[in-house]
Motif scaffolding. Structure first.
Motif, PDB file in Angstrom:
ATOM      1  N   GLU A  16      -5.581   1.491  -4.424  1.00  0.00           N
ATOM      2  CA  GLU A  16      -4.681   0.668  -5.232  1.00  0.00           C
ATOM      3  C   GLU A  16      -5.421   0.013  -6.390  1.00  0.00           C
ATOM      4  O   GLU A  16      -4.894  -0.082  -7.503  1.00  0.00           O
ATOM      5  N   GLN A  57      -7.707  -0.202   0.224  1.00  0.00           N
ATOM      6  CA  GLN A  57      -7.315  -0.924  -0.980  1.00  0.00           C
ATOM      7  C   GLN A  57      -8.005  -0.417  -2.244  1.00  0.00           C
ATOM      8  O   GLN A  57      -7.518  -0.628  -3.349  1.00  0.00           O
ATOM      9  N   HIS A  59     -14.383  -2.225   0.756  1.00  0.00           N
ATOM     10  CA  HIS A  59     -13.291  -2.991   1.349  1.00  0.00           C
ATOM     11  C   HIS A  59     -13.448  -4.499   1.347  1.00  0.00           C
ATOM     12  O   HIS A  59     -12.636  -5.191   0.761  1.00  0.00           O
ATOM     13  N   LEU A  90      -3.520  -8.767  -2.771  1.00  0.00           N
ATOM     14  CA  LEU A  90      -3.826  -7.412  -3.218  1.00  0.00           C
ATOM     15  C   LEU A  90      -3.774  -7.296  -4.736  1.00  0.00           C
ATOM     16  O   LEU A  90      -4.711  -6.803  -5.375  1.00  0.00           O
ATOM     17  N   ALA A  99      -7.935  -4.836   5.330  1.00  0.00           N
ATOM     18  CA  ALA A  99      -7.060  -4.619   4.174  1.00  0.00           C
ATOM     19  C   ALA A  99      -6.544  -5.959   3.654  1.00  0.00           C
ATOM     20  O   ALA A  99      -6.272  -6.876   4.429  1.00  0.00           O
ATOM     21  N   HIS A 100      -6.405  -6.044   2.332  1.00  0.00           N
ATOM     22  CA  HIS A 100      -5.900  -7.270   1.729  1.00  0.00           C
ATOM     23  C   HIS A 100      -4.481  -7.579   2.200  1.00  0.00           C
ATOM     24  O   HIS A 100      -3.642  -6.666   2.264  1.00  0.00           O
ATOM     25  N   TYR A 118       0.835  -1.200   0.000  1.00  0.00           N
ATOM     26  CA  TYR A 118       0.000   0.000   0.000  1.00  0.00           C
ATOM     27  C   TYR A 118       0.872   1.253   0.000  1.00  0.00           C
ATOM     28  O   TYR A 118       1.980   1.252   0.531  1.00  0.00           O
TER      29      TYR A 118
END
Length: 583
Positions: A120, A117, A308, A446, A440-441, A51
């Motif tokens: 991204e 995320q 998310h 990700l 979060a991944h 991230y």
């Protein structure tokens, strides 16, 4: 034996020397065996397994714009509450026409502070499109015909705060406008705090004969409820924190407890009905900037908002009392979602008010309800991508997260319990999940999930209206007149106007024009095979078309006072683009 040891020492020395030289050198294209679906030699190298903070994402945006000036335009659309710029990327093949006159796909992320995320995912889409443009014919044709508007971070203050300040995975979803949430006249005085200064805000627990929890015999990091005939061992005390204002509560007055996704001007309700709503629709400055950007770009026909966790593709029905969907619009959503369920394993097509809870004033509701844009809001990271297909909840879900941490992350996401002397609670233990999990991944998921969601949004963009002038026929009439009949088709799933758009006349009609000054009459034929239609007496050379349906066509006719008319036909649609052809 001595020779063997000497050879090993010499080999180790040589390999170390090679290793130093390789660190300094750049790998050449000849040294890389290209994996399918990835750019061979990207101009902008990005590690998508990590991230980036606001400054890091800003730098990637700037590098893309500099490396691909014919494909990327970077602009700021406004400032956040704390003065950070909100960035927008326009992605299109600028050499093939004005991007604002092409059908457009809008993508944004990170409206909530701890749903990082999405940024991204959005930026990965921009990066992937431009880095693969040179070698991928599909992407070349897509960017020749369509435009992407990508806003990676629409809540930049909250992202910065989440990453750089003490926080938990469950930190406030809001931005950074200060609010007094507990009504004591003070702001931000009771927030989670890193008491043991280990760099993480985790949970507090203490041993107690009145406790309701015991250590899980299968996993010593985890507490489970004690059985009815079993004495409890621990009580949970919440996140690390202090009672700074002596009101007997901890962690109850965080910075700005409002929900930016309850601030949008469609079916908005005040806070006493919809918790999280702020003062009035678009009272959050970041949302106002996004709203103004969308209003300036009526060519946006499809949209994607990234949230998310949960593995759901949500459509724009936040509350059950909305009357914004028709059978035709639902058919479009259903067709698009079939693709999502194929390319993103474990994702389910869901309706907010049916499958989650009623939500008033949501972003995706405004996009569809107020702008007539076909919009999805994806809740990312399906459980399928983690351990199995099972979608669990509550204690069962927490057990799965513990197993993922143990089996795939090798316990990296968890801080082991350690003793601590709390100033008011006494001897406690501190430990638990870090803020980078589970919302979060993990890094290894990700890039995969970003790629799969990118593929879904690219499919949505491909299915935006694609107008073509199929044919133009002429027939000689008496008195020097000529009949000109044109057929315009839409070769994609999305219509040029959604039913919501047509119902409220959100956008102007489509225009089909014959560029000939001798037009004396014009009409829109009732169907492709009909020989009758509705005459448009005012400005007959430019016929107004309410809609060109997805995978459908319209037929128009002009009478011109010429034996050899100028057969230049132009179609001009806000969401369908502009196309012209001479016959």
């Amino acid at each position: 034996m001595k020779k063997t040891i000497l050879h090993i020492a010499l080999l180790t020395s040589c390999l170390c020397g090679v290793g130093v030289r390789q660190v300094k050198a750049q790998q050449t294209a000849a040294q890389v065996f290209r994996a399918a679906g990835t750019p061979q030699n990207p101009k902008v190298t990005v590690n998508w397994t990590r991230y980036y903070d606001y400054d890091g994402l800003t730098e990637i945006c700037a590098k893309l714009a500099k490396a691909y000036p014919d494909l990327v335009k970077l602009e700021t659309i406004g400032d956040s509450y704390e003065g950070r710029r909100i960035w927008a990327l326009t992605i299109s093949d600028f050499t093939t026409g004005d991007p604002e006159r092409k059908p457009a796909m809008y993508i944004d992320g990170n409206i909530h502070s701890n749903e990082i995320q999405g940024s991204e995912f959005a930026l990965y889409t921009a990066w992937y499109l431009v880095e693969n443009f040179q070698d991928n014919k599909f992407i070349q044709e897509l960017l020749q015909q369509k435009t992407f508007y990508i806003l990676p971070i629409i809540n930049p203050d909250a992202r910065h705060n989440f990453m750089h300040q003490p926080n938990t995975a469950q930190a406030s979803r809001s931005g950074m406008i200060p609010l007094d949430d507990d009504g004591d006249g003070l702001v931000d005085e009771d927030v989670p705090d890193d008491l043991n200064k280990d760099g993480h805000i985790t949970f507090m627990r203490r041993k107690s004969s009145n406790g309701r929890y015991v250590v899980d015999p299968q996993n010593p990091l985890r507490l489970i409820p004690a059985k009815p005939d079993q004495p409890g061992e621990y009580e949970l005390l919440g996140y690390e924190g202090l009672d700074n204002d002596s009101d007997g509560l901890m962690n109850e007055d965080p910075p700005g407890y409002y929900d930016p996704s309850r601030d949008w001007g469609w079916n908005w309700q005040p806070n006493y009905i919809q918790p999280g709503a702020y003062k009035y629709p678009f009272s959050v400055p970041e949302n106002r900037s996004v709203k103004d950007f969308v209003l300036r770009h009526p060519n946006i026909a499809g949209a994607q908002n990234y949230h998310h966790n949960g593995g759901m593709a949500l459509n724009a029905q936040g509350a059950e009392d909305q009357n914004t969907f028709t059978r035709e619009d639902n058919q479009v959503y259903d067709l698009l979602t079939r693709n999502a369920q194929q390319v993103i394993p474990g994702y389910t097509y869901s309706v907010v008010y049916k499958d989650l809870n009623s939500a008033f004033g949501g972003e995706l509701d405004w996009f569809h309800g107020a702008r007539g844009i076909f919009t999805f809001s994806n809740e990312l990271m399906s459980p399928f991508l983690q351990l199995d297909r099972k979608v669990a909840s509550g204690e069962e879900r927490e057990a799965e997260q513990q197993e993922l941490n143990k089996m795939l992350l090798l316990t990296d996401a968890f801080v082991e319990w350690k003793p601590f002397d709390h100033p008011t609670l006494g001897k406690i233990e501190i430990g638990g999940f870090k803020k980078n999990f589970p919302r979060a991944h993990p890094g290894f998921l990700l890039e995969e999930d970003a790629h799969r969601n990118m593929a879904f949004t690219v499919y949505q963009a491909y299915q935006l209206p694609q107008l073509v002038i199929q044919e133009v026929n002429t027939r000689k009439l008496s008195n020097g007149l000529t009949e000109v009949t044109a057929t315009v088709a839409n070769n994609r799933i999305l219509p040029t106007h959604s039913s919501q758009d047509l119902k409220h006349r959100i956008e102007r009609p489509d225009y089909i024009s014959l560029r000939d000054s001798t037009v004396v009459s014009g009409m829109v034929l009732e169907s492709a095979g009909a020989n009758r239609g509705k005459e448009q007496k005012l400005n007959p050379a430019r016929l107004e078309i309410p809609n060109v349906p997805g995978m459908g066509s319209v037929k128009v006719r002009w009478i011109v006072s010429a034996t050899k008319p100028n057969l230049l036909v132009e179609v001009d649609s806000r969401k369908g683009g502009v196309v012209s052809q001479r016959f």
